[in-house]
Design an enzyme around this catalytic site. Structure first.
Site, PDB file in Angstrom:
ATOM      1  N   ASN A 153     109.613   9.652  27.450  1.00 55.28           N
ATOM      2  CA  ASN A 153     109.599   8.659  28.524  1.00 55.28           C
ATOM      3  C   ASN A 153     109.256   9.298  29.867  1.00 55.28           C
ATOM      4  OD1 ASN A 153     110.132   5.880  27.983  1.00 55.28           O
ATOM      5  ND2 ASN A 153     112.239   6.381  27.373  1.00 55.28           N
ATOM      6  N   ASP A 205     114.173   6.149  32.289  1.00 57.98           N
ATOM      7  CA  ASP A 205     113.150   5.529  31.438  1.00 57.98           C
ATOM      8  C   ASP A 205     111.809   5.677  32.158  1.00 57.98           C
ATOM      9  OD1 ASP A 205     111.801   4.076  29.515  1.00 57.98           O
ATOM     10  OD2 ASP A 205     113.253   2.464  29.394  1.00 57.98           O
TER      11      ASP A 205
HETATM   12  C1  BGC Z   1     112.343   2.799  24.497  1.00 51.35           C
HETATM   13  C2  BGC Z   1     113.563   2.051  24.076  1.00 51.35           C
HETATM   14  C3  BGC Z   1     114.794   2.796  24.543  1.00 51.35           C
HETATM   15  C4  BGC Z   1     114.694   3.022  26.036  1.00 51.35           C
HETATM   16  C5  BGC Z   1     115.824   3.819  26.612  1.00 51.35           C
HETATM   17  C6  BGC Z   1     112.350   2.965  25.965  1.00 51.35           C
HETATM   18  O1  BGC Z   1     111.229   3.670  26.384  1.00 51.35           O
HETATM   19  O2  BGC Z   1     111.171   2.126  24.074  1.00 51.35           O
HETATM   20  O3  BGC Z   1     113.563   1.854  22.692  1.00 51.35           O
HETATM   21  O4  BGC Z   1     115.949   2.082  24.225  1.00 51.35           O
HETATM   22  O5  BGC Z   1     113.490   3.668  26.356  1.00 51.35           O
HETATM   23  O6  BGC Z   1     115.853   5.130  26.185  1.00 51.35           O
HETATM   24 CA    CA Z   2     109.992   3.614  28.318  1.00 50.54          CA
END
Ligand code: BGC
Ligand code: CA
Length: 298
Positions: A153, A205
């Site tokens: 992420n 995220d």
């Molecule tokens: C993912 C999710 C996850 C979230 C938090 C996102 O990028 O797609 O599935 O729950 O990040 O980590």
């Molecule tokens: Ca994400």
């Protein structure tokens, strides 16, 4: 915490809204609902409803391309055009082998660098085991660049192109890597932000970098969007009216509207009633300008 002035841009009931990306050329915001395999396109100045492409598999992120978009679907990278069938460009290296065991590490967060390479990571199918990676797609070839990841992420680049930012969300840390845009190589990573040390809730995220080089991060399960200076100092916290903001993107005619995608996937009926804006696309005006997003180069 700052008075946020966050409001609804488009009311939706998305499961996992993600990957907002603004096209300056088309004055269009694109984003995905990962779990439902939906890709949205919306022209805010026209005031109408967004259009939606429905794919038959999950879609982790989208990036701009000449055709219109590329989408990192669970099984691989697809080229999307305004009309017509998606064209398959590259297979997800973690999909086939895992699928035979009844599982798959789908694609997750990603974006293009200034040279047009697509950087896209995967997510462990149980969101816990470190079987995922960050890949770079350059002229049709996927190369793993970071491995042993649980949830890839937060990918972003500094405006001077010297740093690549990335997070393995459950670690609650954001790392930065020296980046060479000409060769696409990464140097040794270092912890740049640690939510634990800062006493911040949730996990980092998706992100966007502004024209001052500051990094805006959506704190999933932390109910806020935070802004870090290039030195990794916490500069602002904006409360979001739901617990699971997922990613941010600057857009609008002046690139000063921050769009925020949100999720409902971890809310029960009570949570949904308490947070009616969860699942919608949100927006907030900012005092700083965003950066134009590069397109996929092939
Ligand atoms: C993912 C999710 C996850 C979230 C938090 C996102 O990028 O797609 O599935 O729950 O990040 O980590
Ligand atoms: Ca994400």
């Amino acid at each position: 915490m700052q008075e946020s002035g966050i409001e609804v841009a488009v009311e939706l009931d998305m499961s996992l809204g993600e990957s907002p990306v603004w096209s300056v050329e088309r004055q269009t915001l694109y984003w995905a609902d990962i779990n439902n395999g939906h890709v949205y396109a919306w022209r805010p100045q026209e005031g109408g409803a967004p259009t939606r492409i429905e794919l038959d598999e999950k879609v982790g992120c989208v990036a701009l391309a000449d055709s219109e978009l590329v989408a990192a679907a669970a099984s691989g990278i697809l080229r999307l055009s305004e009309s017509g069938e998606p064209e398959r460009l590259a297979a997800n290296p973690e999909w086939k082998k895992e699928r035979q065991a009844g599982q798959g590490n789908r694609f997750n967060d990603g974006r293009c660098d200034a040279a047009g390479r697509l950087w896209v990571g995967t997510i462990g199918s149980d969101e816990a085991s470190p079987t995922a990676a960050l890949y770079c797609l350059d002229r049709g070839e996927f190369t793993p660049r970071l491995t042993d990841i649980r949830i890839s992420n937060g990918l972003a680049f500094s405006p001077d192109r010297r740093w690549l930012y990335h997070t393995d969300s459950p670690s609650r840390r954001i790392l930065r890597y020296p980046f060479d845009v000409d060769s696409g190589t990464l140097g040794e990573g270092e912890t740049w932000v640690d939510l634990e040390t800062l006493g911040l809730p949730g996990v980092p995220d998706g992100a966007a970098v502004d024209s001052e080089g500051c990094y805006w991060s959506a704190l999933y399960d932390g109910g806020r969007v935070v802004r870090f200076s290039p030195e990794g100092e916490l500069m602002a916290e904006h409360e979001v009216p739901c617990p699971h903001p997922t990613m941010v993107a600057f857009g609008g005619a002046d690139l000063r509207t921050l769009y925020i995608t949100t999720a409902t996937q971890h809310l029960d009926a009570e949570g949904k009633a308490r947070w009616p804006l969860a699942g919608s696309l949100l927006q907030m005006r900012t005092g700083v300008t965003g950066l134009a997003e590069p397109s996929f180069g092939g």
